[in-house]
Design an enzyme around this catalytic site. Sequence first.
Site, PDB file in Angstrom:
ATOM      1  N   ASN A 132     -10.281   0.089   0.377  1.00  0.00           N
ATOM      2  CA  ASN A 132      -9.250   0.007   1.414  1.00  0.00           C
ATOM      3  C   ASN A 132      -9.813   0.315   2.789  1.00  0.00           C
ATOM      4  O   ASN A 132     -10.539   1.315   2.966  1.00  0.00           O
ATOM      5  CB  ASN A 132      -8.129   0.996   1.116  1.00  0.00           C
ATOM      6  CG  ASN A 132      -7.257   0.563  -0.040  1.00  0.00           C
ATOM      7  OD1 ASN A 132      -7.626  -0.319  -0.814  1.00  0.00           O
ATOM      8  ND2 ASN A 132      -6.093   1.174  -0.158  1.00  0.00           N
ATOM      9  N   HIS A 161      -7.816  10.001   4.095  1.00  0.00           N
ATOM     10  CA  HIS A 161      -7.174   9.086   5.030  1.00  0.00           C
ATOM     11  C   HIS A 161      -7.440   9.517   6.471  1.00  0.00           C
ATOM     12  O   HIS A 161      -7.655  10.693   6.763  1.00  0.00           O
ATOM     13  CB  HIS A 161      -5.667   9.047   4.774  1.00  0.00           C
ATOM     14  CG  HIS A 161      -5.299   8.418   3.475  1.00  0.00           C
ATOM     15  ND1 HIS A 161      -5.445   7.075   3.238  1.00  0.00           N
ATOM     16  CD2 HIS A 161      -4.815   8.960   2.333  1.00  0.00           C
ATOM     17  CE1 HIS A 161      -5.039   6.807   2.002  1.00  0.00           C
ATOM     18  NE2 HIS A 161      -4.654   7.924   1.436  1.00  0.00           N
ATOM     19  N   ASP A 218      -8.512   0.555   6.853  1.00  0.00           N
ATOM     20  CA  ASP A 218      -7.425   0.557   7.833  1.00  0.00           C
ATOM     21  C   ASP A 218      -7.888   1.161   9.157  1.00  0.00           C
ATOM     22  O   ASP A 218      -7.814   0.532  10.210  1.00  0.00           O
ATOM     23  CB  ASP A 218      -6.225   1.325   7.275  1.00  0.00           C
ATOM     24  CG  ASP A 218      -4.997   1.231   8.182  1.00  0.00           C
ATOM     25  OD1 ASP A 218      -5.023   0.463   9.169  1.00  0.00           O
ATOM     26  OD2 ASP A 218      -4.003   1.923   7.910  1.00  0.00           O
ATOM     27  N   THR A 219      -8.405   2.387   9.101  1.00  0.00           N
ATOM     28  CA  THR A 219      -8.820   3.077  10.333  1.00  0.00           C
ATOM     29  C   THR A 219      -9.829   2.268  11.124  1.00  0.00           C
ATOM     30  O   THR A 219      -9.755   2.210  12.358  1.00  0.00           O
ATOM     31  CB  THR A 219      -9.393   4.464   9.992  1.00  0.00           C
ATOM     32  OG1 THR A 219      -8.364   5.248   9.358  1.00  0.00           O
ATOM     33  CG2 THR A 219      -9.860   5.188  11.252  1.00  0.00           C
ATOM     34  N   GLY A 259      -8.930   5.469   1.656  1.00  0.00           N
ATOM     35  CA  GLY A 259      -9.568   6.280   2.695  1.00  0.00           C
ATOM     36  C   GLY A 259     -11.030   5.943   2.871  1.00  0.00           C
ATOM     37  O   GLY A 259     -11.865   6.824   3.052  1.00  0.00           O
ATOM     38  N   ASP A 303       0.847  -1.192   0.000  1.00  0.00           N
ATOM     39  CA  ASP A 303       0.000   0.000   0.000  1.00  0.00           C
ATOM     40  C   ASP A 303       0.885   1.246   0.000  1.00  0.00           C
ATOM     41  O   ASP A 303       1.784   1.389   0.833  1.00  0.00           O
ATOM     42  CB  ASP A 303      -0.885  -0.031   1.253  1.00  0.00           C
ATOM     43  CG  ASP A 303      -1.951   1.044   1.251  1.00  0.00           C
ATOM     44  OD1 ASP A 303      -2.354   1.481   0.149  1.00  0.00           O
ATOM     45  OD2 ASP A 303      -2.380   1.447   2.343  1.00  0.00           O
ATOM     46  N   HIS A 304       0.642   2.146  -0.942  1.00  0.00           N
ATOM     47  CA  HIS A 304       1.351   3.427  -1.024  1.00  0.00           C
ATOM     48  C   HIS A 304       2.867   3.282  -1.096  1.00  0.00           C
ATOM     49  O   HIS A 304       3.603   3.863  -0.290  1.00  0.00           O
ATOM     50  CB  HIS A 304       0.974   4.340   0.150  1.00  0.00           C
ATOM     51  CG  HIS A 304      -0.409   4.888   0.059  1.00  0.00           C
ATOM     52  ND1 HIS A 304      -0.762   5.876  -0.847  1.00  0.00           N
ATOM     53  CD2 HIS A 304      -1.526   4.598   0.754  1.00  0.00           C
ATOM     54  CE1 HIS A 304      -2.042   6.158  -0.701  1.00  0.00           C
ATOM     55  NE2 HIS A 304      -2.534   5.385   0.253  1.00  0.00           N
TER      56      HIS A 304
END
Length: 323
Positions: free
Chosen positions: A256, A181, A258-259, A214, A83-84
């Site tokens: 995506n 994000h 993540d948070t 995000g 990722d990134h």
Amino acid sequence: MPLVTTKEMFKKAAEGKYAIGAFNVNNMEIIQGIVEAAKEEQAPLILQVSAGARKYAKHVYLVKLVEAALEDSGDLPIALHLDHGEDFEICKTCIDGGFTSVMIDGSRLPFEENIALTKKVVEYAHERGVVVEAELGKLAGIEDNVKVAEHEAIFTDPDQAAEFVERTGVDSLAVAIGTSHGAYKFKGEPRLDFERLQRIVEKLPKDFPIVLHGASSVLPEFVEMCNKYGGNIPGAKGVPEEMLRKAAELGVRKINIDTDLRLAMTAAIRKHLFEHPDHFDPRQYLKDGREAIKEMVKHKLRNVLGCSGKAPEILEEIKKNRG
């Protein structure tokens, strides 16, 4: 079942108008929670590793943990994704180190430089059977090494997106349509530019995979739990789940998350330590964090992404392509 690329995942997702969940991993408990959820839901998975995760846990540890997850998961189709990736060298290291998918993030660069960098990664990756995601446009927010001020955020231009994909040969494209994000995605009412998304879809080749970064929903129950048990994250707001479902219907194939993983684990651990102040064994509270991740991911797979039960059809597609 060895690691797979996202090629067959995205093909079947396009046919069924659903999305594949890409979940960021940082340690053993997070990987276990995600994979257990996918096993129970029979869902395909993208496990993704950020620069921050590689710095925290080290590349070799994360790869070996994912290998253990593969062994434990049976015939679950799992892709390992960078990722990134900020430069060619990081992408090369991950390609050479066992990843089946990488993202080269040249969104900070001028258009022509982004094309040149992405094309270089694509050529190296494709020679080795690895697929590549790129990004066009800038998402606001802060997450790991990604830091973009709100005034610097730029939505993706549909015409540029078409030119970018044609000239780079990239396999999927992350676009900016209003997500950001981190845990504070919107100050007012949440809004995504679906009209822009539709124009991007129309400009790109048929069923070309679009990625939404995000895209955590910042689930209120976890924010409330964190704050109730000593946290301080007031006003956190994410992307409503109905918006994510609509994005998948319109052509987004990778979402995506993540948070939401961070919040679920932290909320469960805070609650456990508050209720059991005598506990000091990490296995006691990390077990609760792992369970919270598992249940949250199951909810996402079933009710948001729509990919529950899709693992068998993707496996069939993989077997067909491999002859």
